[in-house]
Structures are given as C-alpha cells and as structure tokens.
Design a protein around this motif. Sequence first.
Motif, PDB file in Angstrom:
ATOM      1  N   PRO A 230      45.971  42.519  39.304  1.00 40.01           N
ATOM      2  CA  PRO A 230      46.198  43.933  39.005  1.00 40.01           C
ATOM      3  C   PRO A 230      46.807  44.138  37.618  1.00 40.01           C
ATOM      4  O   PRO A 230      47.686  43.393  37.194  1.00 40.01           O
ATOM      5  N   ALA A 231      46.320  45.171  36.934  1.00 37.59           N
ATOM      6  CA  ALA A 231      46.898  45.594  35.663  1.00 37.59           C
ATOM      7  C   ALA A 231      48.164  46.400  35.953  1.00 37.59           C
ATOM      8  O   ALA A 231      48.507  46.642  37.111  1.00 37.59           O
TER       9      ALA A 231
ATOM     10  N   VAL B 282      30.715  38.996  32.361  1.00 35.06           N
ATOM     11  CA  VAL B 282      30.369  40.406  32.233  1.00 35.06           C
ATOM     12  C   VAL B 282      31.294  41.257  33.104  1.00 35.06           C
ATOM     13  O   VAL B 282      31.427  41.008  34.305  1.00 35.06           O
ATOM     14  N   THR B 283      31.927  42.258  32.503  1.00 34.32           N
ATOM     15  CA  THR B 283      32.756  43.188  33.274  1.00 34.32           C
ATOM     16  C   THR B 283      31.853  44.177  33.986  1.00 34.32           C
ATOM     17  O   THR B 283      31.063  44.879  33.352  1.00 34.32           O
ATOM     18  N   LEU B 284      31.967  44.228  35.303  1.00 41.33           N
ATOM     19  CA  LEU B 284      31.165  45.147  36.103  1.00 41.33           C
ATOM     20  C   LEU B 284      31.853  46.496  36.259  1.00 41.33           C
ATOM     21  O   LEU B 284      31.181  47.513  36.421  1.00 41.33           O
ATOM     22  N   GLY B 285      33.188  46.501  36.227  1.00 37.70           N
ATOM     23  CA  GLY B 285      33.909  47.757  36.374  1.00 37.70           C
ATOM     24  C   GLY B 285      35.375  47.537  36.680  1.00 37.70           C
ATOM     25  O   GLY B 285      35.846  46.405  36.761  1.00 37.70           O
ATOM     26  N   LEU B 286      36.092  48.657  36.833  1.00 43.72           N
ATOM     27  CA  LEU B 286      37.508  48.643  37.200  1.00 43.72           C
ATOM     28  C   LEU B 286      37.649  49.239  38.588  1.00 43.72           C
ATOM     29  O   LEU B 286      37.071  50.286  38.878  1.00 43.72           O
TER      30      LEU B 286
ATOM     31  N   ARG C  86      42.125  46.780  39.025  1.00 42.93           N
ATOM     32  CA  ARG C  86      41.704  45.375  38.955  1.00 42.93           C
ATOM     33  C   ARG C  86      40.301  45.315  38.371  1.00 42.93           C
ATOM     34  O   ARG C  86      39.398  46.001  38.840  1.00 42.93           O
ATOM     35  N   ARG C  87      40.132  44.499  37.340  1.00 45.83           N
ATOM     36  CA  ARG C  87      38.835  44.326  36.693  1.00 45.83           C
ATOM     37  C   ARG C  87      37.959  43.459  37.587  1.00 45.83           C
ATOM     38  O   ARG C  87      38.424  42.488  38.191  1.00 45.83           O
ATOM     39  N   VAL C  88      36.686  43.833  37.681  1.00 48.62           N
ATOM     40  CA  VAL C  88      35.716  43.087  38.467  1.00 48.62           C
ATOM     41  C   VAL C  88      34.681  42.536  37.497  1.00 48.62           C
ATOM     42  O   VAL C  88      34.075  43.295  36.737  1.00 48.62           O
ATOM     43  N   THR C  89      34.498  41.204  37.513  1.00 49.95           N
ATOM     44  CA  THR C  89      33.547  40.583  36.602  1.00 49.95           C
ATOM     45  C   THR C  89      32.560  39.704  37.354  1.00 49.95           C
ATOM     46  O   THR C  89      32.854  39.198  38.434  1.00 49.95           O
ATOM     47  N   GLU C  90      31.388  39.542  36.751  1.00 51.08           N
ATOM     48  CA  GLU C  90      30.406  38.558  37.196  1.00 51.08           C
ATOM     49  C   GLU C  90      30.192  37.636  36.017  1.00 51.08           C
ATOM     50  O   GLU C  90      29.701  38.065  34.965  1.00 51.08           O
ATOM     51  N   ASP C  91      30.603  36.393  36.166  1.00 51.41           N
ATOM     52  CA  ASP C  91      30.614  35.439  35.052  1.00 51.41           C
ATOM     53  C   ASP C  91      31.433  36.054  33.916  1.00 51.41           C
ATOM     54  O   ASP C  91      32.594  36.357  34.120  1.00 51.41           O
TER      55      ASP C  91
ATOM     56  N   GLN D 122      42.010  37.062  42.345  1.00 53.79           N
ATOM     57  CA  GLN D 122      43.149  36.572  41.574  1.00 53.79           C
ATOM     58  C   GLN D 122      44.307  37.552  41.715  1.00 53.79           C
ATOM     59  O   GLN D 122      44.109  38.759  41.651  1.00 53.79           O
ATOM     60  N   GLY D 123      45.498  37.025  41.906  1.00 55.46           N
ATOM     61  CA  GLY D 123      46.677  37.881  41.982  1.00 55.46           C
ATOM     62  C   GLY D 123      46.772  38.686  43.259  1.00 55.46           C
ATOM     63  O   GLY D 123      47.418  39.717  43.302  1.00 55.46           O
ATOM     64  N   GLY D 124      46.133  38.221  44.312  1.00 54.33           N
ATOM     65  CA  GLY D 124      46.182  38.904  45.599  1.00 54.33           C
ATOM     66  C   GLY D 124      44.787  39.103  46.159  1.00 54.33           C
ATOM     67  O   GLY D 124      43.809  39.097  45.414  1.00 54.33           O
ATOM     68  N   GLY D 125      44.707  39.269  47.445  1.00 57.98           N
ATOM     69  CA  GLY D 125      43.426  39.402  48.123  1.00 57.98           C
ATOM     70  C   GLY D 125      42.934  40.826  48.220  1.00 57.98           C
ATOM     71  O   GLY D 125      43.453  41.725  47.555  1.00 57.98           O
TER      72      GLY D 125
END
Length: 78
Positions: free
Chosen positions: A15-16, A28-32, A21-26, A62-65
């Motif tokens: 978490p920021a 590439v940022t998919l979204g927040l 929380r940023r969501v990435t695939e490899d 990362q940083g929590g489930g």
Amino acid sequence: MAHPTQHPHIVVHSPALDGSRRVTEDDVTLGLASHLDDVIEILRLADLDRIEVEESDLIEWQGGGPDDWPGMAEHPED
C-alpha cells in the motif's frame, strides 16, 4: 519453459501512503486499486478475469494479502 501468456506474473504491490495498491503484470502497470473489487476490475479490463484473485498462485501480494487495505473501514467478523 512456461509462456508468459499462460502464466502472467501479477503483483499487487504494498500500500502507498493513501492506501492504494499498484497492480502490475510483469513490468506493466495495469492500474491502482483501493479495494479488492478494484483488483478484480483491473484484471477484468486486462482480460485476466479468469484468475481467482484471492486464491491464485499467479498473484503475488506484497505488503499484505487481499484483505489488507489501509484506510478501509474495519468490519467485525461475527
């Protein structure tokens, strides 16, 4: 060797300061996301909605489930 299209590496980052929380695939940022529902929607928009968000080994939390969202109202479990 596994093909990336068959096994995407999804990361829900720590978490920021604002709780998002940023969501990435490899790389590439998919979204927040600011809630689990946001993660589900981000993955749907990326055509990855076949992934079981809360149970998949394809998602690294990362940083929590999936239940850790700072700033969310706490709901007592009865």
